[in-house]
Design a protein around this motif. Structure first.
Motif, PDB file in Angstrom:
ATOM      1  N   LEU A   1       0.839  -1.195   0.000  1.00  0.00           N
ATOM      2  CA  LEU A   1       0.000   0.000   0.000  1.00  0.00           C
ATOM      3  C   LEU A   1       0.875   1.246   0.000  1.00  0.00           C
ATOM      4  O   LEU A   1       1.960   1.239   0.583  1.00  0.00           O
ATOM      5  N   PRO A   2       0.425   2.326  -0.621  1.00  0.00           N
ATOM      6  CA  PRO A   2       1.207   3.569  -0.582  1.00  0.00           C
ATOM      7  C   PRO A   2       1.424   4.048   0.855  1.00  0.00           C
ATOM      8  O   PRO A   2       0.509   4.013   1.678  1.00  0.00           O
ATOM      9  N   ILE A   3       2.658   4.449   1.151  1.00  0.00           N
ATOM     10  CA  ILE A   3       2.993   4.998   2.463  1.00  0.00           C
ATOM     11  C   ILE A   3       3.895   6.213   2.278  1.00  0.00           C
ATOM     12  O   ILE A   3       4.665   6.289   1.328  1.00  0.00           O
ATOM     13  N   ASP A   4       3.786   7.133   3.214  1.00  0.00           N
ATOM     14  CA  ASP A   4       4.661   8.294   3.255  1.00  0.00           C
ATOM     15  C   ASP A   4       5.600   8.174   4.446  1.00  0.00           C
ATOM     16  O   ASP A   4       5.220   7.657   5.499  1.00  0.00           O
ATOM     17  N   ASP A   5       6.793   8.661   4.283  1.00  0.00           N
ATOM     18  CA  ASP A   5       7.770   8.684   5.364  1.00  0.00           C
ATOM     19  C   ASP A   5       7.291   9.651   6.440  1.00  0.00           C
ATOM     20  O   ASP A   5       7.050  10.825   6.169  1.00  0.00           O
ATOM     21  N   ALA A   6       7.145   9.161   7.668  1.00  0.00           N
ATOM     22  CA  ALA A   6       6.681   9.988   8.785  1.00  0.00           C
ATOM     23  C   ALA A   6       7.785  10.244   9.803  1.00  0.00           C
ATOM     24  O   ALA A   6       7.518  10.629  10.935  1.00  0.00           O
ATOM     25  N   GLY A   7       9.040  10.008   9.402  1.00  0.00           N
ATOM     26  CA  GLY A   7      10.163  10.382  10.248  1.00  0.00           C
ATOM     27  C   GLY A   7      10.632   9.298  11.181  1.00  0.00           C
ATOM     28  O   GLY A   7      10.206   8.143  11.112  1.00  0.00           O
ATOM     29  N   GLU A   8      11.540   9.698  12.074  1.00  0.00           N
ATOM     30  CA  GLU A   8      12.097   8.771  13.049  1.00  0.00           C
ATOM     31  C   GLU A   8      12.460   9.534  14.305  1.00  0.00           C
ATOM     32  O   GLU A   8      12.591  10.750  14.294  1.00  0.00           O
ATOM     33  N   MET A   9      12.634   8.792  15.391  1.00  0.00           N
ATOM     34  CA  MET A   9      13.102   9.365  16.646  1.00  0.00           C
ATOM     35  C   MET A   9      14.342   8.607  17.105  1.00  0.00           C
ATOM     36  O   MET A   9      14.396   7.376  17.041  1.00  0.00           O
ATOM     37  N   ASP A  10      15.320   9.372  17.561  1.00  0.00           N
ATOM     38  CA  ASP A  10      16.533   8.779  18.131  1.00  0.00           C
ATOM     39  C   ASP A  10      16.338   8.695  19.640  1.00  0.00           C
ATOM     40  O   ASP A  10      16.904   9.474  20.405  1.00  0.00           O
ATOM     41  N   PHE A  11      15.526   7.736  20.065  1.00  0.00           N
ATOM     42  CA  PHE A  11      15.231   7.596  21.484  1.00  0.00           C
ATOM     43  C   PHE A  11      16.515   7.334  22.269  1.00  0.00           C
ATOM     44  O   PHE A  11      17.366   6.551  21.867  1.00  0.00           O
ATOM     45  N   ALA A  12      16.643   8.021  23.386  1.00  0.00           N
ATOM     46  CA  ALA A  12      17.793   7.925  24.295  1.00  0.00           C
ATOM     47  C   ALA A  12      19.079   8.463  23.679  1.00  0.00           C
ATOM     48  O   ALA A  12      20.146   8.326  24.272  1.00  0.00           O
ATOM     49  N   GLY A  13      18.978   9.069  22.493  1.00  0.00           N
ATOM     50  CA  GLY A  13      20.149   9.677  21.878  1.00  0.00           C
ATOM     51  C   GLY A  13      21.276   8.708  21.588  1.00  0.00           C
ATOM     52  O   GLY A  13      22.454   9.087  21.643  1.00  0.00           O
ATOM     53  N   LEU A  14      20.942   7.480  21.223  1.00  0.00           N
ATOM     54  CA  LEU A  14      21.956   6.457  21.005  1.00  0.00           C
ATOM     55  C   LEU A  14      22.591   6.540  19.616  1.00  0.00           C
ATOM     56  O   LEU A  14      23.626   5.935  19.375  1.00  0.00           O
ATOM     57  N   GLY A  15      21.937   7.259  18.705  1.00  0.00           N
ATOM     58  CA  GLY A  15      22.439   7.314  17.343  1.00  0.00           C
ATOM     59  C   GLY A  15      22.243   6.017  16.578  1.00  0.00           C
ATOM     60  O   GLY A  15      22.957   5.756  15.610  1.00  0.00           O
ATOM     61  N   HIS A  16      21.270   5.220  16.998  1.00  0.00           N
ATOM     62  CA  HIS A  16      20.999   3.927  16.374  1.00  0.00           C
ATOM     63  C   HIS A  16      19.770   4.020  15.466  1.00  0.00           C
ATOM     64  O   HIS A  16      18.842   4.770  15.757  1.00  0.00           O
ATOM     65  N   ALA A  17      19.768   3.229  14.399  1.00  0.00           N
ATOM     66  CA  ALA A  17      18.601   3.139  13.519  1.00  0.00           C
ATOM     67  C   ALA A  17      17.612   2.134  14.117  1.00  0.00           C
ATOM     68  O   ALA A  17      17.599   0.952  13.749  1.00  0.00           O
ATOM     69  N   ARG A  18      16.794   2.620  15.056  1.00  0.00           N
ATOM     70  CA  ARG A  18      15.897   1.730  15.796  1.00  0.00           C
ATOM     71  C   ARG A  18      14.420   2.116  15.677  1.00  0.00           C
ATOM     72  O   ARG A  18      13.567   1.414  16.208  1.00  0.00           O
ATOM     73  N   HIS A  19      14.111   3.204  15.023  1.00  0.00           N
ATOM     74  CA  HIS A  19      12.716   3.624  14.893  1.00  0.00           C
ATOM     75  C   HIS A  19      12.509   4.275  13.541  1.00  0.00           C
ATOM     76  O   HIS A  19      13.354   5.046  13.070  1.00  0.00           O
ATOM     77  N   VAL A  20      11.387   3.953  12.930  1.00  0.00           N
ATOM     78  CA  VAL A  20      10.948   4.655  11.727  1.00  0.00           C
ATOM     79  C   VAL A  20       9.431   4.618  11.705  1.00  0.00           C
ATOM     80  O   VAL A  20       8.811   3.674  12.228  1.00  0.00           O
ATOM     81  N   ALA A  21       8.838   5.647  11.120  1.00  0.00           N
ATOM     82  CA  ALA A  21       7.384   5.731  11.047  1.00  0.00           C
ATOM     83  C   ALA A  21       6.948   5.974   9.609  1.00  0.00           C
ATOM     84  O   ALA A  21       7.658   6.610   8.820  1.00  0.00           O
TER      85      ALA A  21
END
Length: 262
Positions: free
Chosen positions: A74-94
């Motif tokens: 299904l079509p989706i738009d990039d809704a960003g990400e959060m760097d929780f705890a400031g770890l600099g890890h790729a752990r979240h995307v929306a």
């Protein structure tokens, strides 16, 4: 609009490209959320997945570690990400669907082996990650949202093979369960899987260390599908594809599914 979403810690998307393709062919979820891709986005085998109908992608990656991807028919738009705890890890995307539903794909840190932040930095990072998620969802309260992923916590007694034995084992300690519960409450999240399957043992992860994981069945439910209260009752059909843990060169996690009528 009805759609099925699946979440799967794939433990290297390039190594297990064939397993992802098999899931796409045999189960065909409309949206597949992967964690622990262990790949920069440009090296994820997206052409192969597009050929199977998954032409829409929102992902964050890094070399060798972490990484999250949302693959969709299904079509989706990039809704960003959060760097929780400031770890600099790729752990979240929306990502956001055309009907306005936002999907959060999360890979919570595992937390190491010792459940004590004073001697184990990774455990402290895990707790800080959950606390940051709690604060963010409290301050930016979501509606019409779904949260999926490897949350690396089995919260209920029947989410682990032996509650008493695992109380001091990372992923089921009381402090982790409390942090997860606080985050869930702050965001108004409903555990869709347990809404559909309210009782009984339910696991999505089995250790590689077991000589026969299936016979031992020492599992934990680390992978979750949640939804905000305004759409939680639209969910149904939750299941865990246990058989995938027995596929050739498998991930130690099994995919978790839910269907939404929205």
């Amino acid at each position: 609009m009805a759609f099925t979403i699946a979440t799967w810690n794939i433990n290297s998307v390039r190594l297990r490209e064939g397993l992802v393709a098999r899931l796409m062919r045999e189960e065909a979820p409309d949206i597949l959320c992967l964690q622990e891709c262990k790949s920069p986005v440009e090296k994820i085998p997206l052409d192969a997945f597009r050929a199977l109908g998954y032409g829409h992608v929102v992902a964050r990656g890094q070399k060798g570690y972490n990484g999250v991807a949302i693959l969709s028919k299904l079509p989706i738009d990039d809704a960003g990400e959060m760097d929780f705890a400031g770890l600099g890890h790729a752990r979240h995307v929306a990502a956001r669907l055309e009907n306005g539903v936002t999907i959060h794909n999360v890979y919570v840190p595992a937390g190491g082996d010792v459940p004590d932040r004073d001697v184990n930095e990774k455990f402290g990072q895990k707790l800080d990650y959950l606390s940051h998620m709690r604060d963010w969802f409290r301050n930016d309260r979501q509606d019409r949202a779904i949260l999926v992923g490897d949350l690396n916590i089995a919260p209920r007694e029947d989410d682990v093979w032996n509650h008493k034995q695992l109380l001091k084992i990372v992923s089921h300690t009381p402090i982790e369960v409390a942090h997860l519960g606080d985050m869930q409450e702050a965001g108004g999240w409903v555990d869709v899987t347990r809404q559909d399957i309210p009782q009984g043992p339910l696991y999505s992860w089995w250790s590689y260390r077991a000589p026969d994981w299936d016979a031992a069945d020492k599992g934990r439910r680390l992978d979750h599908v949640w939804a905000t209260g305004d759409i939680a009752l639209a969910a149904h059909g939750s299941r865990i594809l246990r058989d995938a843990r027995g596929w050739e060169q498998p991930s130690d996690h099994a995919p978790v599914f839910a269907t939404f009528d929205l």
